[in-house]
Scaffold this motif. Structure first.
Motif, PDB file in Angstrom:
ATOM      1  N   LYS A  22       1.162  -1.597  -0.009  1.00 40.39           N
ATOM      2  CA  LYS A  22       0.085   0.005   0.217  1.00 40.39           C
ATOM      3  C   LYS A  22       0.719   1.202  -0.140  1.00 40.39           C
ATOM      4  CE  LYS A  22      -2.977   1.899   3.646  1.00 40.39           C
ATOM      5  NZ  LYS A  22      -3.916   1.985   4.421  1.00 40.39           N
ATOM      6  N   TYR A  33      -2.465   0.294  -4.228  1.00 37.62           N
ATOM      7  CA  TYR A  33      -2.322  -0.689  -3.719  1.00 37.62           C
ATOM      8  C   TYR A  33      -1.790  -1.412  -4.696  1.00 37.62           C
ATOM      9  CZ  TYR A  33      -5.141   0.351   0.481  1.00 37.62           C
ATOM     10  OH  TYR A  33      -5.522   0.681   1.570  1.00 37.62           O
ATOM     11  N   GLU A  63      -8.430  -5.136   3.355  1.00 31.93           N
ATOM     12  CA  GLU A  63      -8.770  -4.221   2.219  1.00 31.93           C
ATOM     13  C   GLU A  63      -9.698  -4.363   1.398  1.00 31.93           C
ATOM     14  OE1 GLU A  63      -8.105  -0.377   2.892  1.00 31.93           O
ATOM     15  OE2 GLU A  63      -7.328  -1.420   4.327  1.00 31.93           O
ATOM     16  N   ARG A  66     -13.624  -4.025   2.693  1.00 35.75           N
ATOM     17  CA  ARG A  66     -14.001  -3.070   2.910  1.00 35.75           C
ATOM     18  C   ARG A  66     -14.408  -2.098   1.492  1.00 35.75           C
ATOM     19  NH1 ARG A  66     -11.727   1.299   1.546  1.00 35.75           N
ATOM     20  NH2 ARG A  66      -9.642   0.605   1.091  1.00 35.75           N
ATOM     21  N   PRO A 117      -8.563   3.439  -5.489  1.00 38.37           N
ATOM     22  CA  PRO A 117      -9.166   3.392  -3.980  1.00 38.37           C
ATOM     23  C   PRO A 117      -9.358   3.866  -3.135  1.00 38.37           C
ATOM     24  CG  PRO A 117      -6.744   3.368  -3.948  1.00 38.37           C
ATOM     25  CD  PRO A 117      -7.377   3.332  -5.821  1.00 38.37           C
TER      26      PRO A 117
END
Length: 119
Positions: A22, A33, A63, A66, A117
């Protein structure tokens, strides 16, 4: 951090469990990422970034959950771990079952975030 410093940092802190990086710009206005190996392949010596964090499969799975929520599900079975992914395609909604591996997580993450992201 510049190219060589980034490589040194990753080499110092990377363990066999780390598959992802990241990273963010020094202005902290961009976050991304990537797979560590691909990140290193594309890294030039003159690039300057703000910092990097290393992620394991579990970290990247977190992640992905999420950003994708209930569209992704980790399934354990006799043949190995799989990712069930429900997403929109050109002809409607599709469910794919993919191997639980770094490349799969990165591909799904990139599609789900459309390469951005952070909204």
């Amino acid at each position: 951090m510049r190219g060589r410093e980034i490589v040194n940092t990753l080499n110092e802190h990377r363990t066999p469990d780390h598959q992802f990086v990241k990273w963010w710009r020094k202005e902290e206005d961009f976050l991304d990422y990537d797979l560590i190996d691909r990140f290193l392949e594309n890294l030039s010596s003159n690039v300057e970034i703000g910092g990097v964090d290393l992620l394991t499969m579990d970290g990247m799975w977190g992640e992905l959950q999420r950003v994708a929520g209930t569209r992704v599900k980790l399934v354990h079975d006799k043949t190995g771990d799989k990712v069930e992914w429900v997403h929109k395609g050109k002809t409607g909604v599709h469910e794919e079952v993919c191997a639980y591996c770094p490349e799969t997580l990165m591909t799904i993450f990139d599609v789900e975030t459309r390469g951005n992201p952070v909204d």
